[in-house]
Design a protein around this motif. Sequence first.
Motif, PDB file in Angstrom:
ATOM      1  N   GLN A 241       1.353  -1.255   0.234  1.00  0.00           N
ATOM      2  CA  GLN A 241      -0.305  -0.064   0.087  1.00  0.00           C
ATOM      3  C   GLN A 241       0.941   1.413  -0.574  1.00  0.00           C
ATOM      4  O   GLN A 241       0.613   2.081  -0.451  1.00  0.00           O
ATOM      5  N   ASN A 242       2.332   1.315   0.777  1.00  0.00           N
ATOM      6  CA  ASN A 242       2.688   2.091   0.751  1.00  0.00           C
ATOM      7  C   ASN A 242       3.532   2.882  -0.257  1.00  0.00           C
ATOM      8  O   ASN A 242       4.037   3.749  -0.464  1.00  0.00           O
ATOM      9  N   ILE A 243       4.293   1.919  -0.563  1.00  0.00           N
ATOM     10  CA  ILE A 243       4.517   1.902  -2.263  1.00  0.00           C
ATOM     11  C   ILE A 243       3.417   2.055  -3.134  1.00  0.00           C
ATOM     12  O   ILE A 243       3.569   3.167  -4.393  1.00  0.00           O
ATOM     13  N   GLU A 244       2.266   1.623  -3.327  1.00  0.00           N
ATOM     14  CA  GLU A 244       1.313   2.004  -4.693  1.00  0.00           C
ATOM     15  C   GLU A 244       0.429   3.814  -4.086  1.00  0.00           C
ATOM     16  O   GLU A 244       1.015   4.117  -5.510  1.00  0.00           O
ATOM     17  N   LYS A 245       0.626   4.048  -2.324  1.00  0.00           N
ATOM     18  CA  LYS A 245       0.504   5.798  -2.590  1.00  0.00           C
ATOM     19  C   LYS A 245       1.936   6.725  -2.991  1.00  0.00           C
ATOM     20  O   LYS A 245       1.643   7.544  -2.190  1.00  0.00           O
ATOM     21  N   SER A 246       2.541   6.393  -3.558  1.00  0.00           N
ATOM     22  CA  SER A 246       4.052   6.910  -2.792  1.00  0.00           C
ATOM     23  C   SER A 246       4.564   6.763  -1.119  1.00  0.00           C
ATOM     24  O   SER A 246       5.395   8.131  -1.678  1.00  0.00           O
TER      25      SER A 246
ATOM     26  N   ALA B  68       7.846  -7.911  -8.892  1.00  0.00           N
ATOM     27  CA  ALA B  68       8.003  -8.149 -10.742  1.00  0.00           C
ATOM     28  C   ALA B  68       7.896  -9.288 -11.130  1.00  0.00           C
ATOM     29  O   ALA B  68       7.092  -9.946 -11.774  1.00  0.00           O
ATOM     30  N   ASP B  69       8.412 -10.616  -9.857  1.00  0.00           N
ATOM     31  CA  ASP B  69       8.252 -11.935  -9.775  1.00  0.00           C
ATOM     32  C   ASP B  69       6.825 -12.837 -10.128  1.00  0.00           C
ATOM     33  O   ASP B  69       6.282 -12.963 -10.777  1.00  0.00           O
ATOM     34  N   ALA B  70       6.683 -11.512  -8.993  1.00  0.00           N
ATOM     35  CA  ALA B  70       4.792 -11.966  -8.413  1.00  0.00           C
ATOM     36  C   ALA B  70       3.790 -11.645  -9.920  1.00  0.00           C
ATOM     37  O   ALA B  70       2.828 -12.031 -10.004  1.00  0.00           O
ATOM     38  N   LEU B  71       4.121 -10.116  -9.816  1.00  0.00           N
ATOM     39  CA  LEU B  71       3.537  -9.835 -11.452  1.00  0.00           C
ATOM     40  C   LEU B  71       3.991 -10.433 -12.978  1.00  0.00           C
ATOM     41  O   LEU B  71       3.236  -9.906 -13.686  1.00  0.00           O
ATOM     42  N   GLU B  72       4.871 -11.255 -12.623  1.00  0.00           N
ATOM     43  CA  GLU B  72       5.272 -11.811 -14.444  1.00  0.00           C
ATOM     44  C   GLU B  72       5.894 -11.233 -14.617  1.00  0.00           C
ATOM     45  O   GLU B  72       5.520 -11.048 -16.264  1.00  0.00           O
ATOM     46  N   MET B  73       7.208  -9.845 -14.120  1.00  0.00           N
ATOM     47  CA  MET B  73       7.171  -8.472 -15.619  1.00  0.00           C
ATOM     48  C   MET B  73       9.046  -8.717 -14.782  1.00  0.00           C
ATOM     49  O   MET B  73       9.067  -9.281 -13.708  1.00  0.00           O
ATOM     50  N   SER B  74       9.309  -8.260 -16.236  1.00  0.00           N
ATOM     51  CA  SER B  74      10.787  -8.290 -15.713  1.00  0.00           C
ATOM     52  C   SER B  74      10.939  -6.833 -14.893  1.00  0.00           C
ATOM     53  O   SER B  74      10.080  -6.035 -14.754  1.00  0.00           O
ATOM     54  N   LEU B  75      12.464  -6.915 -14.643  1.00  0.00           N
ATOM     55  CA  LEU B  75      12.383  -5.550 -13.301  1.00  0.00           C
ATOM     56  C   LEU B  75      11.901  -4.206 -14.721  1.00  0.00           C
ATOM     57  O   LEU B  75      11.981  -2.910 -14.228  1.00  0.00           O
ATOM     58  N   ASP B  76      12.808  -3.984 -15.789  1.00  0.00           N
ATOM     59  CA  ASP B  76      12.707  -3.148 -17.213  1.00  0.00           C
ATOM     60  C   ASP B  76      11.276  -3.061 -17.190  1.00  0.00           C
ATOM     61  O   ASP B  76      10.853  -1.593 -17.045  1.00  0.00           O
ATOM     62  N   GLU B  77      10.762  -3.741 -17.535  1.00  0.00           N
ATOM     63  CA  GLU B  77       8.797  -3.464 -16.982  1.00  0.00           C
ATOM     64  C   GLU B  77       8.557  -2.831 -16.065  1.00  0.00           C
ATOM     65  O   GLU B  77       7.468  -1.934 -16.187  1.00  0.00           O
ATOM     66  N   LEU B  78       8.629  -3.621 -15.084  1.00  0.00           N
ATOM     67  CA  LEU B  78       8.043  -2.508 -13.847  1.00  0.00           C
ATOM     68  C   LEU B  78       8.523  -1.247 -13.569  1.00  0.00           C
ATOM     69  O   LEU B  78       7.630  -0.747 -12.992  1.00  0.00           O
ATOM     70  N   ARG B  79      10.279  -1.420 -13.929  1.00  0.00           N
ATOM     71  CA  ARG B  79      10.129  -0.169 -13.395  1.00  0.00           C
ATOM     72  C   ARG B  79       9.815   1.215 -15.022  1.00  0.00           C
ATOM     73  O   ARG B  79       9.479   2.540 -14.435  1.00  0.00           O
ATOM     74  N   LYS B  80      10.344   1.095 -15.906  1.00  0.00           N
ATOM     75  CA  LYS B  80       8.649   1.974 -16.713  1.00  0.00           C
ATOM     76  C   LYS B  80       7.445   1.858 -16.374  1.00  0.00           C
ATOM     77  O   LYS B  80       7.159   2.859 -15.904  1.00  0.00           O
ATOM     78  N   TYR B  81       6.627   1.416 -15.820  1.00  0.00           N
ATOM     79  CA  TYR B  81       5.371   1.170 -15.119  1.00  0.00           C
ATOM     80  C   TYR B  81       5.393   2.213 -13.972  1.00  0.00           C
ATOM     81  O   TYR B  81       4.548   2.171 -14.429  1.00  0.00           O
ATOM     82  N   MET B  82       6.408   1.965 -13.068  1.00  0.00           N
ATOM     83  CA  MET B  82       6.456   2.887 -12.216  1.00  0.00           C
ATOM     84  C   MET B  82       6.248   4.045 -12.101  1.00  0.00           C
ATOM     85  O   MET B  82       6.234   4.829 -10.993  1.00  0.00           O
ATOM     86  N   ASN B  83       7.304   4.579 -13.343  1.00  0.00           N
ATOM     87  CA  ASN B  83       7.686   5.976 -14.003  1.00  0.00           C
ATOM     88  C   ASN B  83       7.394   6.115 -13.674  1.00  0.00           C
ATOM     89  O   ASN B  83       7.087   7.632 -15.106  1.00  0.00           O
ATOM     90  N   THR B  84       5.505   5.895 -14.639  1.00  0.00           N
ATOM     91  CA  THR B  84       4.689   5.899 -15.339  1.00  0.00           C
ATOM     92  C   THR B  84       3.174   7.276 -14.909  1.00  0.00           C
ATOM     93  O   THR B  84       3.447   7.066 -13.481  1.00  0.00           O
TER      94      THR B  84
END
Length: 59
Positions: A24-29, A43-59
């Motif tokens: 929750q703290n991560i989601e709410k920044s 990333a593992d739980a969401l079946e994403m690469s770290l790069d994909e997660l990083r790009k998503y988090m920076n949008t």
Amino acid sequence: MRVSKGLSRYRLAKLTGLRESTLQNIEKSESPNPTFRVTCAIADALEMSLDELRKYMNT
């Protein structure tokens, strides 16, 4: 991202071994810089690469 993958915060917590409050703290920044271990677990739980997660988090 977890919602689009059909995961509740509770389920993601179980998959990652993290507390729901941590997610929750991560989601709410309120915790904008999670550790590498936490980021990898999410990333593992969401079946994403770290790069994909990083790009998503920076949008």
